[in-house]
Scaffold this motif. Structure first.
Motif, mmCIF file in Angstrom:
data_model
loop_
_atom_site.group_PDB
_atom_site.id
_atom_site.type_symbol
_atom_site.label_atom_id
_atom_site.label_comp_id
_atom_site.label_asym_id
_atom_site.label_seq_id
_atom_site.Cartn_x
_atom_site.Cartn_y
_atom_site.Cartn_z
ATOM 1 N N ALA A 1 2.097 8.413 -11.297
ATOM 2 C CA ALA A 1 0.792 8.059 -11.859
ATOM 3 C C ALA A 1 -0.301 8.896 -11.217
ATOM 4 C CB ALA A 1 0.504 6.573 -11.653
ATOM 5 N N THR A 2 -1.397 9.076 -11.952
ATOM 6 C CA THR A 2 -2.547 9.780 -11.394
ATOM 7 C C THR A 2 -3.367 8.810 -10.552
ATOM 8 O OG1 THR A 2 -3.725 9.330 -13.466
ATOM 9 C CG2 THR A 2 -2.780 11.533 -13.189
ATOM 10 N N ILE A 3 -3.530 9.151 -9.281
ATOM 11 C CA ILE A 3 -4.362 8.368 -8.375
ATOM 12 C C ILE A 3 -5.306 9.343 -7.681
ATOM 13 C CG2 ILE A 3 -2.689 6.509 -8.025
ATOM 14 C CD1 ILE A 3 -1.801 7.863 -5.465
ATOM 15 N N SER A 4 -6.297 8.819 -6.997
ATOM 16 C CA SER A 4 -7.255 9.685 -6.316
ATOM 17 C C SER A 4 -7.203 9.453 -4.818
ATOM 18 C CB SER A 4 -8.674 9.411 -6.822
ATOM 19 O OG SER A 4 -9.170 8.192 -6.297
ATOM 20 N N ASN A 5 -7.975 10.241 -4.082
ATOM 21 C CA ASN A 5 -8.042 10.057 -2.636
ATOM 22 C C ASN A 5 -8.728 8.750 -2.271
ATOM 23 O OD1 ASN A 5 -10.174 11.646 -3.859
ATOM 24 N ND2 ASN A 5 -11.079 11.924 -1.832
ATOM 25 N N PHE A 6 -9.366 8.092 -3.239
ATOM 26 C CA PHE A 6 -9.926 6.766 -2.965
ATOM 27 C C PHE A 6 -8.817 5.728 -2.801
ATOM 28 C CE2 PHE A 6 -11.398 2.632 -4.682
ATOM 29 C CZ PHE A 6 -12.379 2.344 -3.738
ATOM 30 N N GLU A 7 -7.799 5.771 -3.673
ATOM 31 C CA GLU A 7 -6.744 4.751 -3.639
ATOM 32 C C GLU A 7 -5.665 4.995 -2.585
ATOM 33 O OE1 GLU A 7 -8.416 4.663 -7.770
ATOM 34 O OE2 GLU A 7 -7.529 6.261 -6.574
ATOM 35 N N VAL A 8 -5.387 6.244 -2.262
ATOM 36 C CA VAL A 8 -4.229 6.571 -1.432
ATOM 37 C C VAL A 8 -4.127 5.760 -0.142
ATOM 38 C CG1 VAL A 8 -3.224 8.386 0.029
ATOM 39 C CG2 VAL A 8 -3.702 8.842 -2.364
ATOM 40 N N PRO A 9 -5.183 5.618 0.666
ATOM 41 C CA PRO A 9 -5.026 4.900 1.935
ATOM 42 C C PRO A 9 -4.508 3.476 1.802
ATOM 43 C CG PRO A 9 -7.053 6.152 1.957
ATOM 44 C CD PRO A 9 -6.533 6.213 0.554
ATOM 45 N N PHE A 10 -5.096 2.674 0.891
ATOM 46 C CA PHE A 10 -4.633 1.287 0.816
ATOM 47 C C PHE A 10 -3.396 1.125 -0.054
ATOM 48 C CE2 PHE A 10 -8.600 1.790 -1.616
ATOM 49 C CZ PHE A 10 -8.249 1.421 -2.895
ATOM 50 N N TYR A 11 -3.163 2.032 -0.990
ATOM 51 C CA TYR A 11 -1.894 2.012 -1.723
ATOM 52 C C TYR A 11 -0.742 2.287 -0.752
ATOM 53 C CZ TYR A 11 -3.460 1.855 -6.653
ATOM 54 O OH TYR A 11 -3.956 1.474 -7.870
ATOM 55 N N ALA A 12 -0.942 3.265 0.116
ATOM 56 C CA ALA A 12 0.097 3.622 1.087
ATOM 57 C C ALA A 12 0.309 2.489 2.083
ATOM 58 C CB ALA A 12 -0.291 4.907 1.807
ATOM 59 N N LEU B 1 -5.188 23.204 -0.100
ATOM 60 C CA LEU B 1 -6.370 23.214 0.756
ATOM 61 C C LEU B 1 -6.337 22.020 1.712
ATOM 62 C CD1 LEU B 1 -9.069 24.224 -1.876
ATOM 63 C CD2 LEU B 1 -7.971 25.675 -0.170
ATOM 64 N N LYS B 2 -6.587 22.305 2.974
ATOM 65 C CA LYS B 2 -6.420 21.306 4.034
ATOM 66 C C LYS B 2 -7.204 20.012 3.803
ATOM 67 C CE LYS B 2 -6.565 20.774 9.077
ATOM 68 N NZ LYS B 2 -6.907 21.438 10.359
ATOM 69 N N PRO B 3 -8.484 20.055 3.410
ATOM 70 C CA PRO B 3 -9.205 18.797 3.207
ATOM 71 C C PRO B 3 -8.561 17.896 2.155
ATOM 72 C CG PRO B 3 -10.743 20.606 3.363
ATOM 73 C CD PRO B 3 -9.371 21.213 3.244
ATOM 74 N N LEU B 4 -8.019 18.495 1.093
ATOM 75 C CA LEU B 4 -7.359 17.689 0.071
ATOM 76 C C LEU B 4 -6.072 17.087 0.602
ATOM 77 C CD1 LEU B 4 -9.435 19.187 -1.745
ATOM 78 C CD2 LEU B 4 -7.718 19.086 -3.543
ATOM 79 N N GLN B 5 -5.304 17.886 1.330
ATOM 80 C CA GLN B 5 -4.059 17.373 1.899
ATOM 81 C C GLN B 5 -4.343 16.228 2.859
ATOM 82 O OE1 GLN B 5 -0.866 20.057 2.798
ATOM 83 N NE2 GLN B 5 -0.475 19.102 4.782
ATOM 84 N N GLU B 6 -5.371 16.386 3.674
ATOM 85 C CA GLU B 6 -5.722 15.327 4.621
ATOM 86 C C GLU B 6 -6.179 14.065 3.898
ATOM 87 O OE1 GLU B 6 -8.617 16.980 7.239
ATOM 88 O OE2 GLU B 6 -7.119 17.948 8.518
ATOM 89 N N SER B 7 -6.904 14.238 2.789
ATOM 90 C CA SER B 7 -7.410 13.070 2.068
ATOM 91 C C SER B 7 -6.294 12.304 1.363
ATOM 92 C CB SER B 7 -8.461 13.502 1.040
ATOM 93 O OG SER B 7 -7.874 14.125 -0.089
ATOM 94 N N LEU B 8 -5.141 12.944 1.192
ATOM 95 C CA LEU B 8 -3.996 12.300 0.549
ATOM 96 C C LEU B 8 -2.921 11.913 1.561
ATOM 97 C CD1 LEU B 8 -3.776 14.691 -2.537
ATOM 98 C CD2 LEU B 8 -4.769 12.391 -2.462
ATOM 99 N N THR B 9 -3.279 11.999 2.827
ATOM 100 C CA THR B 9 -2.385 11.615 3.918
ATOM 101 C C THR B 9 -2.883 10.309 4.513
ATOM 102 O OG1 THR B 9 -1.899 13.935 4.417
ATOM 103 C CG2 THR B 9 -1.439 12.319 6.149
ATOM 104 N N ALA B 10 -1.985 9.337 4.676
ATOM 105 C CA ALA B 10 -2.378 8.017 5.166
ATOM 106 C C ALA B 10 -2.399 7.972 6.695
ATOM 107 C CB ALA B 10 -1.415 6.960 4.622
#
Length: 454
Positions: free
Chosen positions: A100-111, A135-144
């Motif tokens: 599913a398409t999710i954003s960096n807003f959902e990733v922390p609490f979904y994880a 790009l590092k900022p995007l990878q970090e924003s999708l890392t819990a």
């Protein structure tokens, strides 16, 4: 990038409060949701209906399925609907959808709730995917918080300042490459009325946690404010927060667009495109429309970094990304799809078959060394890349934060809190109340959320 995609790429939608609270209460659900529907050679993908996603849907059968033999069953919905449906399916671990398409807003609490499958193992084995190119900022924003990667970006964006180069030249105005907000305010005053009906700047004033709150919070950050301190104490009544909001409200009231309380991303985009404003601070995605073939302002717009005061950078960070449901029983096939949809191969496919401006950019370093892409996006590509590279979702301000997020506070409750506060701010922009009264009411709302987090 197409107009609708840009409108949807912003944080203008809400994860419904009820769904968000359900998500929190659900905690770490087990994986006993059952297998996703479809045959062994198929996966189910639930995604937002922005144009770049629709383009991917059209390209999948003749490319991904033809190459892998994996059929993709798409469910495509508007953002409000897709977020609710994703929350319901993932929180229950029903397993109806593999990706599913999710954003960096959902990733922390979904994880944190155990709804997503970590992707590190897959990306490490898939050398062609080239995780290091993300790009590092995007990878970090999708890392819990556990250090694991839970989603791969489809495209990314930050924010920057757009201005009319021709108007500035006519008025003998000079735009710094890295302006301060005070310089922007001074330039807005001088550019106001430069042409008949032209205002100095366009800033969102429309209520919504992803509307006025998004750009406003970046101003708060760089002026030393924060929604919450590291201990979840609400700080909307702090001098720094008040200064930032007063500055924003005064600027848009004095030199901003007519009807500012009802102007959001789409309205500012239209205003800039139609030559009704000299400057616009907003999403980097907006440049695609301004430079599109047929745009009245194509070639007339300059792009510089998001204005700052006390921080080195202030641009926001947002990405639509692919997440894999933890209960999926087709993880290998799901990864193959994610790898393809977020890969270099797909960007090249879009560039060659649809056009380089349509490439879902903002996620890979290699995009910004691709001569074909740079040829069509030369006006804004490097500034966009720098804006994303400079975004720091873990430390966007001048003091420690309790959670990640630049233009939002990354908790489910922020969809409700941010929207209610935005209504107070918009009312101040409309002149119906003072900034002090708006923030007094907002502080009370934030205090309740802070106590819940403690």
């Amino acid at each position: 990038m197409p107009h609708l995609q840009e409108r949807r790429s912003r944080l203008s939608v809400r994860l419904g409060t009820g769904a968000a609270l359900t998500a929190l209460l659900a905690g770490c659900s087990g994986a006993g949701g059952g297998a996703s529907s479809g045959g062994n050679d198929s996966i189910n993908v639930l995604m937002v209906n922005n144009p770049q996603m629709v383009e991917l849907q059209k390209l999948t059968a003749d490319n991904f399925t033809k190459e892998t033999g994996i059929k993709v069953n798409f469910t495509v919905l508007p953002e409000n609907d897709v977020r609710d449906k994703i929350t319901q399916d993932f929180s229950n671990q029903a397993g109806q959808y593999d990706v599913a398409t999710i954003s960096n807003f959902e990733v922390p609490f979904y994880a944190k709730n155990g709804w997503l499958h970590p992707l590190d193992e897959y990306s490490a084995k898939d050398k062609a995917f080239d995780q290091g190119d993300i790009l590092k900022p995007l990878q970090e924003s999708l890392t819990a918080e556990d250090g694991k990667l839970y989603a791969e970006p489809f495209y990314g964006e930050s924010s920057f300042l757009m201005y009319r180069k021709d108007v500035f030249a006519e008025k003998n105005l000079k735009m710094p490459a890295k302006p301060t907000w005070q310089q922007v305010a001074d330039l807005a005053a001088k550019a106001d009325g430069a042409k008949s009906g032209m205002k100095g700047i366009c800033l969102r004033g429309l209520p919504g946690w992803g509307e006025v709150i998004a750009p406003l919070t970046t101003v708060v950050n760089t002026m030393g404010g924060t929604w919450f301190d590291k201990d979840w104490n609400a700080r909307l009544d702090s001098p720094e927060f008040k200064k930032a909001v007063q500055f924003y409200v005064d600027l848009v009231r004095k030199h901003g667009e007519p009807g500012a309380p009802q102007a959001g991303y789409a309205e500012c985009l239209n205003s800039m495109t139609q030559g009704k404003t000299a400057m616009w601070y907003d999403a980097t995605a907006g440049a695609g429309s301004l430079e599109a073939a047929g745009s009245p302002v194509k070639g007339k717009v300059g792009y510089v970094a998001a204005p700052v005061e006390k921080t080195d950078s202030s641009g926001w960070l947002y990405t639509w990304a692919w997440g894999m449901q933890k209960s999926s029983e087709k993880t290998d096939s799901a990864w193959k799809f994610i790898s393809w949809a977020s890969g270099k191969e797909y960007e090249n496919l879009v560039g060659k078959t649809i056009g380089w401006p349509n490439v879902p950019a903002g996620k890979r370093a290699s995009t910004y060394s691709n001569p074909d892409y740079l040829k069509d996006a030369s006006a804004f590509a490097s500034v966009t890349q720098q804006a994303i590279a400079g975004a720091n979702p873990r430390d966007p301000g001048t003091q420690p934060r309790p959670t990640v997020g630049i233009q939002f506070v990354d908790i489910p409750e922020f969809t409700d809190l941010g929207t209610k506060v935005s209504q107070e701010i918009s009312s101040a922009i409309a002149g119906r109340q003072s900034v002090s009264d708006a923030l007094k009411a907002s502080q009370a709302l934030a205090e309740k959320v802070g106590k819940e987090q403690k």
